[in-house]
Design a protein around this motif. Structure first.
Motif, PDB file in Angstrom:
ATOM      1  N   ALA D  26       0.832  -1.204   0.000  1.00  0.00           N
ATOM      2  CA  ALA D  26       0.000   0.000   0.000  1.00  0.00           C
ATOM      3  C   ALA D  26       0.868   1.256   0.000  1.00  0.00           C
ATOM      4  N   TYR D  27       1.874   1.280   0.886  1.00  0.00           N
ATOM      5  CA  TYR D  27       2.740   2.453   0.927  1.00  0.00           C
ATOM      6  C   TYR D  27       3.541   2.608  -0.362  1.00  0.00           C
ATOM      7  N   SER D  28       3.992   1.478  -0.918  1.00  0.00           N
ATOM      8  CA  SER D  28       4.765   1.571  -2.159  1.00  0.00           C
ATOM      9  C   SER D  28       3.905   2.141  -3.263  1.00  0.00           C
ATOM     10  N   VAL D  29       2.744   1.548  -3.462  1.00  0.00           N
ATOM     11  CA  VAL D  29       1.885   1.999  -4.549  1.00  0.00           C
ATOM     12  C   VAL D  29       1.479   3.456  -4.313  1.00  0.00           C
ATOM     13  N   GLY D  30       1.069   3.742  -3.092  1.00  0.00           N
ATOM     14  CA  GLY D  30       0.624   5.103  -2.794  1.00  0.00           C
ATOM     15  C   GLY D  30       1.721   6.129  -3.015  1.00  0.00           C
ATOM     16  N   THR D  31       2.908   5.860  -2.465  1.00  0.00           N
ATOM     17  CA  THR D  31       3.956   6.879  -2.558  1.00  0.00           C
ATOM     18  C   THR D  31       4.553   6.926  -3.956  1.00  0.00           C
ATOM     19  N   VAL D  32       4.557   5.791  -4.663  1.00  0.00           N
ATOM     20  CA  VAL D  32       5.056   5.821  -6.044  1.00  0.00           C
ATOM     21  C   VAL D  32       4.096   6.649  -6.893  1.00  0.00           C
ATOM     22  N   LEU D  33       2.808   6.421  -6.710  1.00  0.00           N
ATOM     23  CA  LEU D  33       1.835   7.205  -7.475  1.00  0.00           C
ATOM     24  C   LEU D  33       1.945   8.689  -7.119  1.00  0.00           C
ATOM     25  N   GLY D  34       2.011   8.958  -5.823  1.00  0.00           N
ATOM     26  CA  GLY D  34       2.157  10.348  -5.392  1.00  0.00           C
ATOM     27  C   GLY D  34       3.407  10.978  -5.988  1.00  0.00           C
ATOM     28  N   GLY D  35       4.504  10.236  -5.901  1.00  0.00           N
ATOM     29  CA  GLY D  35       5.766  10.738  -6.446  1.00  0.00           C
ATOM     30  C   GLY D  35       5.664  10.963  -7.938  1.00  0.00           C
ATOM     31  N   LEU D  36       4.951  10.061  -8.607  1.00  0.00           N
ATOM     32  CA  LEU D  36       4.775  10.187 -10.049  1.00  0.00           C
ATOM     33  C   LEU D  36       4.043  11.474 -10.392  1.00  0.00           C
ATOM     34  N   ILE D  37       2.996  11.748  -9.632  1.00  0.00           N
ATOM     35  CA  ILE D  37       2.218  12.963  -9.897  1.00  0.00           C
ATOM     36  C   ILE D  37       3.095  14.196  -9.690  1.00  0.00           C
ATOM     37  N   ILE D  38       3.851  14.199  -8.591  1.00  0.00           N
ATOM     38  CA  ILE D  38       4.776  15.310  -8.360  1.00  0.00           C
ATOM     39  C   ILE D  38       5.753  15.425  -9.516  1.00  0.00           C
ATOM     40  N   GLY D  39       6.291  14.271  -9.931  1.00  0.00           N
ATOM     41  CA  GLY D  39       7.264  14.274 -11.026  1.00  0.00           C
ATOM     42  C   GLY D  39       6.684  14.835 -12.304  1.00  0.00           C
ATOM     43  N   TYR D 101      10.310  12.059  -1.591  1.00  0.00           N
ATOM     44  CA  TYR D 101      11.577  11.472  -2.040  1.00  0.00           C
ATOM     45  C   TYR D 101      11.401  10.910  -3.442  1.00  0.00           C
ATOM     46  N   MET D 102      10.373  10.106  -3.621  1.00  0.00           N
ATOM     47  CA  MET D 102      10.078   9.547  -4.938  1.00  0.00           C
ATOM     48  C   MET D 102       9.831  10.678  -5.934  1.00  0.00           C
ATOM     49  N   GLY D 103       9.140  11.711  -5.473  1.00  0.00           N
ATOM     50  CA  GLY D 103       8.847  12.840  -6.356  1.00  0.00           C
ATOM     51  C   GLY D 103      10.110  13.487  -6.887  1.00  0.00           C
ATOM     52  N   SER D 104      11.121  13.594  -6.032  1.00  0.00           N
ATOM     53  CA  SER D 104      12.341  14.271  -6.473  1.00  0.00           C
ATOM     54  C   SER D 104      13.027  13.468  -7.571  1.00  0.00           C
ATOM     55  N   PHE D 105      13.025  12.141  -7.437  1.00  0.00           N
ATOM     56  CA  PHE D 105      13.633  11.339  -8.501  1.00  0.00           C
ATOM     57  C   PHE D 105      12.743  11.327  -9.742  1.00  0.00           C
ATOM     58  N   SER D 106      11.430  11.250  -9.520  1.00  0.00           N
ATOM     59  CA  SER D 106      10.515  11.214 -10.659  1.00  0.00           C
ATOM     60  C   SER D 106      10.620  12.482 -11.504  1.00  0.00           C
ATOM     61  N   THR D 107      10.809  13.605 -10.833  1.00  0.00           N
ATOM     62  CA  THR D 107      10.910  14.860 -11.569  1.00  0.00           C
ATOM     63  C   THR D 107      12.030  14.772 -12.597  1.00  0.00           C
ATOM     64  N   GLU D 108      13.164  14.264 -12.151  1.00  0.00           N
ATOM     65  CA  GLU D 108      14.309  14.141 -13.056  1.00  0.00           C
ATOM     66  C   GLU D 108      14.005  13.156 -14.188  1.00  0.00           C
ATOM     67  N   SER D 156      11.125   2.699  -8.662  1.00  0.00           N
ATOM     68  CA  SER D 156      10.042   2.120  -7.865  1.00  0.00           C
ATOM     69  C   SER D 156      10.533   0.908  -7.088  1.00  0.00           C
ATOM     70  N   VAL D 157      11.425   0.148  -7.706  1.00  0.00           N
ATOM     71  CA  VAL D 157      12.018  -1.003  -7.019  1.00  0.00           C
ATOM     72  C   VAL D 157      12.746  -0.509  -5.775  1.00  0.00           C
ATOM     73  N   ILE D 158      13.544   0.531  -5.955  1.00  0.00           N
ATOM     74  CA  ILE D 158      14.268   1.100  -4.820  1.00  0.00           C
ATOM     75  C   ILE D 158      13.274   1.635  -3.790  1.00  0.00           C
ATOM     76  N   GLN D 159      12.226   2.263  -4.293  1.00  0.00           N
ATOM     77  CA  GLN D 159      11.228   2.843  -3.398  1.00  0.00           C
ATOM     78  C   GLN D 159      10.543   1.780  -2.559  1.00  0.00           C
ATOM     79  N   LEU D 160      10.194   0.668  -3.205  1.00  0.00           N
ATOM     80  CA  LEU D 160       9.522  -0.388  -2.457  1.00  0.00           C
ATOM     81  C   LEU D 160      10.414  -0.863  -1.319  1.00  0.00           C
ATOM     82  N   LYS D 161      11.700  -0.952  -1.605  1.00  0.00           N
ATOM     83  CA  LYS D 161      12.612  -1.360  -0.541  1.00  0.00           C
ATOM     84  C   LYS D 161      12.745  -0.252   0.505  1.00  0.00           C
TER      85      LYS D 161
END
Ligand SMILES: Nc1ncnc2c1ncn2[C@@H]1O[C@H](COP(=O)(O)OP(=O)(O)OP(=O)(O)O)[C@@H](O)[C@H]1O
Ligand SMILES: Nc1ncnc2c1ncn2[C@@H]1O[C@H](COP(=O)(O)OP(=O)(O)OP(=O)(O)O)[C@@H](O)[C@H]1O
Ligand SMILES: [Mg+2]
Ligand SMILES: [Mg+2]
Lengths: 265, 219, 255, 219, 265
Positions: D26-39, D101-108, D156-161
């Motif tokens: 749940a946290y992975s999917v949620g934060t990856v999606l959130g990060g994606l939107i930020i990105g 955190y995910m957002g910062s990488f996604s932006t790039e 996302s792999v890194i994020q899940l970990k």
């Protein structure tokens, strides 16, 4: 000019050469002889196997069957035969110069560095010696003062001339040219063709794939016409270009004849 | 009662911090270099398209990429002596996990960098009669390395932060030092904020340099 | 440091002439003296005494925390670990010797929460922080099974969770809480919730067939706890941390 | 006595594991999606080359990229209520660090994907009279997304970990569950190895899919 | 053919148009008038500013100074003037079709999708209506049966014809062509030139940058010769191409004359 054919030493000889890509038969049994100092022009419609044939000649592609003889070396292909590998393959290729449509200069080296690359990296020649050769060749292709420029600082025509000099620097026994002017703006084509004419005059053995019919007519000893992976007509340039016997050749050439006459018109 | 920030305590551990910084830097540099070497060798080997070469390499890459680094370090330090009766010193066991982790990412970066070089360059080199080694050394690598730098730096940034997992084997890196200072001072917010600042001071110049390199490649 | 396969811990200690003990930052049990860099604390003193009895050298081995202490034991990197609680389930994984002390549990509330007896904590909407791997967690499950347990990795985070309002209270040993209080005067007072509870602490050992090491430690523990040596060591350690006033109710022996 | 492996204890916690797995996913999917939107949003904004737009975005990216995620989580969870008197619900505070955190990488990644699209595509779209939004939506993004997938999956792999860092705020993810089972059973090797296996089972198919995508982009 | 000039409505008018890139003056004050239905060919040596001029015309580049009039719309550039932005700019561009050397088809859309993209995305036309227009245009460029193919499944010449259809689908008031045959193999050039000739015959207003002198001579009403960012000669095609007055034009054209005569040979 056809007197060159038949005389002189055989530099390249193909016998029943074939190349399949999976089920695609790109070259379907080509036999050919090229003598020292001869200029052979290969023409034919797009996709007929011209590039594949050239790439088989210096083993950038491994032929599927047939025999290839370059200089003194004869190689058989197909089941039961092993093709050269590693250093042996590299040495074989070093005897053949090849220039491509996309000049593929090494972008991290200057023009001079590009021309020196073969002698220094492959032949382990001393830098000073290689530089002397390279400067000579750059002068020959009209770029004596451009040695310090990087490829991106040269026009297309200049880049292609550097590519020719780079191939020549290995003092190859034979030069292969694959549509070397196709990527150039019409204005720049002339420069490159002039350099190639000069090489022909100097007696370089050359196999040239080109769409420049005027060049073929002026420079070629023999013209080879390919279609669908096979040689459909072959002979002295004037005969093939002006009185083609094969109907395919005639139809292929008609397009060029009409362009020429239109431009005359 | 509002929280009273007090950074003075943090600064009284200068000696500790310096040591932690040293450990973090040493492990980062060491394992990044080690990972780089692994990446170069395996990335190169991947170009040989033989199954028996590529399969084990892919297996290695995926196992290390898809499992937590923490567990890898635990394995090298604690499980290896049990399973194989191989007793590695802490610094080596800890470094090994980090190195192999970095290596798995580097392999992908390296392979990617090499295959990104235009096919024409390979063809032209071969046509000149270069052997594979000559071509790699003089033509492909000099061009590919520039493209590998940005993703490699990115991974190194992550790697430097990953050294914090060394805590499981009690190697006193920056983060571990932080947690010791925390349990001494009970000032986690101040301590962690200072740790973050130290990481930032090391890493920001690195990413800045990487984006310069990237811009240069674009040209 | 090649350890012949199947060599017992007892033989190993005799052969190498040293006894290794896992240590990590957990005052007042183990802590590093900031001036000398030496490991000190009540458990360290006990370890040193064991080494003295055996006439071997004492060697502290730094481990990351409770989980890593267990790992180090199983991986043969240390010979004993102090301050573990011996549950039957755990005893299938490692051996225990002792007990070496008894200790009472207290709670510390955040200013908004006013629990006084364990029943006040035994509610699902009460969040109680504990430190993972310690008996804090075991004790909470026993005394307030309905409380929402928040397990933190280190003791400072436990304090932070309560002072930031993320948890209503934490529970820990009277010893640890005194240390926390001195370092963190902002924490609320500690409460001795009734019924009062105390738990024994043990020495953790590798599982092995050779019983000599465990027997030796059992005798050592019995001797030291009954004579009050371990209580003395606890008090001395608190004193070095500037904790002089120890509540009269606190004792380190079975009551 | 040699160590006796015993995984049976680990399996007796199935209920715990499933819950931990759920939290991690749940946290992975949620934060990856959130990060994606930020990105997506920030990566897009970076295309406007105004200093006052790009500078704060770069600052955000670098601060989050160059500091330890652990500290970021600590900050959002503990420091925010203290400093700003903003009381975020626990799940949100914990997720915010991960998301940013995910957002910062996604932006790039997002910016990189967009600028990798040939300039000719932009020019042709503009010449047809498309507005920037129309061009992005119909021409650039459909092409860029394919190229973003591989680096995005990698991150996302890194994020899940990375969700394992939620342990600092006691969110019971897979790794946290592991440490609780460890303290219960004193079987860290079996537990950590099982945790690694679970991560692998989730992540390996993901990387497999990503490398398929990558191969397809190469075509 | 010159009778078209002067008559008819003015479609494009440039007055003192300039474009600087930093210190590089790519276009240095060009004034020009193009009338409805006229075909104007721009020639000149590489780097003389032809592409820049075309790109200024549909505001892919913002001119540095001067006046540009397209259809009814007049825009002044330079200090104190604001150039169109956002949706206004997009609408302005939609009135002008442009085809580039690199066809730049959208690779994720079929040929039909490419041709429909302008009407549907920009004009928000209903799909059915846009498809009818697109199919008409594909038929017109000889690709009626190629609608379902993706760009990578088409030859260069076919791709370029799709690009022309894509630009035409917006029913532009004027079409700009920038060396649209330069990237093509000689065999494929003819197909594209034929399509352009057909457009000219149909009365499309066109500004064409090309190296194909035969095309210029056959199709152009006016020829504009540029050098170093300026117009050096301008007038009816026959006059400029066959009796150039300006020495620069003469020297530039001599290369083509020689090629033609060589081919006549
Ligand atoms: N790597 C390959 N895999 C599969 N088929 C190939 C490959 N390379 C070439 N072919 C096919 O082989 C045939 C001959 O191609 P080749 O490039 O030799 O033609 P060509 O005469 O050089 O054409 P052109 O004038 O367009 O360069 C074509 O049908 C082509 O599609
Ligand atoms: N983006 C740019 N930045 C700086 N200089 C530029 C830029 N684009 C073009 N130029 C310069 O402007 C001049 C005109 O370029 P332009 O491309 O318009 O020439 P051209 O006539 O189209 O040439 P060609 O026939 O080679 O296409 C050249 O000197 C070129 O170097
Ligand atoms: Mg070819
Ligand atoms: Mg141009």
């Amino acid at each position: 000019m056809t007197n060159k054919a038949g005389s002189g030493q055989v530099m390249v000889k193909l016998d029943g050469l074939r190349k399949n890509y999976g089920t695609v038969e790109a070259v379907r049994g080509v036999s050919l002889e090229v003598h020292r100092g001869q200029v052979v022009v290969i023409i034919g419609p797009s996709g007929c196997g011209k590039s594949t044939l050239l790439r088989c000649l210096n083993l950038l592609e491994a032929p599927s069957a047939g025999t290839l003889q370059v200089g003194g070396r004869t190689i058989d292909f197909g089941a039961g035969h092993t093709t050269p590998r590693g250093r042996d393959l590299a040495r074989f290729r070093a005897r053949i110069g090849m220039v491509f449509q996309q000049f593929d200069l090494f972008p991290h080296m200057t023009a001079l560095g590009n021309v020196m690359s073969g002698p220094t990296i492959v032949k382990k020649m001393r830098a000073a010696e290689a530089e002397a050769i390279a400067r000579d060749l750059l002068a020959k292709v009209g770029l004596a003062s451009f040695g310090a420029r990087f490829p991106r600082e040269l026009s297309g025509g200049q880049q292609q001339r550097v590519a020719i000099a780079r191939a020549m620097a290995m003092a190859p026994e034979i030069m292969l040219f694959d549509e070397v002017t196709s990527a150039l703006d019409p204005e720049l084509v002339g420069e490159v063709l002039d350099v190639m004419k000069q090489l022909a005059t100097d007696g370089t053995t050359m196999i040239v794939v080109t769409h420049e019919m005027a060049f073929a007519r002026d420079v070629a000893d023999d013209v080879v016409v390919m279609d669908a992976g096979q040689v459909v007509e072959q002979g002295p340039a004037e005969d093939v270009l002006l009185q083609p016997k094969n109907p395919r050749t005639a139809s292929f050439l008609s397009r060029f004849h009409s362009t020429m006459s239109e431009r005359k018109g | 009662m509002p929280y009273k920030w007090d950074f003075s305590l943090v600064f009284s551990y200068t000696h500790f911090w310096l040591k932690g910084l040293g450990v973090t830097l040493a492990y980062s540099v060491g394992t990044v270099l080690g990972g780089l070497i692994i990446g170069v060798i395996l990335g190169m080997l991947l170009l040989y398209r033989r199954k028996w070469v590529t399969l084990p390499i892919h297996a290695y890459v995926e196992v290390f990429r898809c499992t937590p680094l923490l567990v890898q370090i635990v394995w090298f330090y604690y499980a290896l002596p049990i399973v194989l009766a191989v007793e590695l010193p802490a610094w080596l066991a800890a470094g090994l996990g980090l190195t192999l982790y970095m290596g798995s990412f580097s392999t992908e970066i390296f392979r990617g960098g090499i295959i990104s070089i235009d096919k024409g360059q390979w063809q032209a080199s071969r046509a000149l009669g270069m052997t594979n080694l000559e071509m790699m050394r003089h033509i492909i690598l000099p061009q590919a390395i520039k493209r590998m730098v940005p993703p490699f730096v990115n991974q190194s940034v992550i790697q430097l932060k990953n050294t914090s997992l060394l805590y499981v084997v009690a190697v006193p890196d920056l983060m571990y030092t932080g947690s010791i200072v925390v349990s001494d001072t009970f000032r986690p917010l101040e301590v962690y904020t200072s740790v973050a600042a130290m990481y930032f001071i090391i890493l920001y110049p690195l990413t800045l340099w990487a984006s310069r390199m990237e811009a240069r490649v674009d040209q | 440091r090649a350890q012949p396969k199947n060599e017992s811990t007892w033989d190993l200690i005799k052969r190498t002439g040293k006894v290794r003990m896992g240590v990590f930052e957990y005052p007042p049990y183990f802590l590093r003296d900031k001036a000398s860099g030496e490991w000190v604390g009540a458990m360290v003193e006990m370890g040193k005494d064991i080494a003295k009895e055996l006439k071997v050298t004492y060697e502290p081995v730094e481990v990351g925390g409770f989980a890593e202490a267990v790992l180090s034991l199983q991986a043969g990197k240390v010979d004993m670990n102090f301050g573990l609680q011996a549950t039957p389930l755990r005893a299938t994984s490692i051996d225990f010797a002792g007990p070496i002390y008894w200790i009472e549990w207290v709670t510390v509330n955040n200013p908004k929460f006013h629990g006084k007896v364990w029943a006040d904590y035994n509610k699902t909407d009460v969040k109680v922080a504990v430190m993972t791997g310690t008996s804090d967690s075991l004790l909470l499950s026993k005394m307030a099974p309905k409380a929402t347990k928040i397990e933190m990795q280190d003791i400072a985070q436990v304090a932070l969770a309560v002072s930031s309002g993320r948890a209503d209270a934490f529970t820990t040993t009277v010893l640890a809480s005194m240390v926390m209080k001195t370092k963190n005067p902002g924490l609320g007072d500690f409460v001795n919730p009734t019924p009062r509870v105390a738990l024994p602490g043990y020495i953790g050992l590798r599982l092995e067939d050779d019983q000599r090491w465990q027997k030796f430690l059992n005798r050592w523990a019995e001797w030291n706890i009954l004579l009050g040596h371990n209580e003395t060591r606890m008090r001395a350690s608190l004193k070095t941390m500037g904790i002089e006033e120890i509540p009269s109710t606190v004792s380190f022996s079975p009551n």
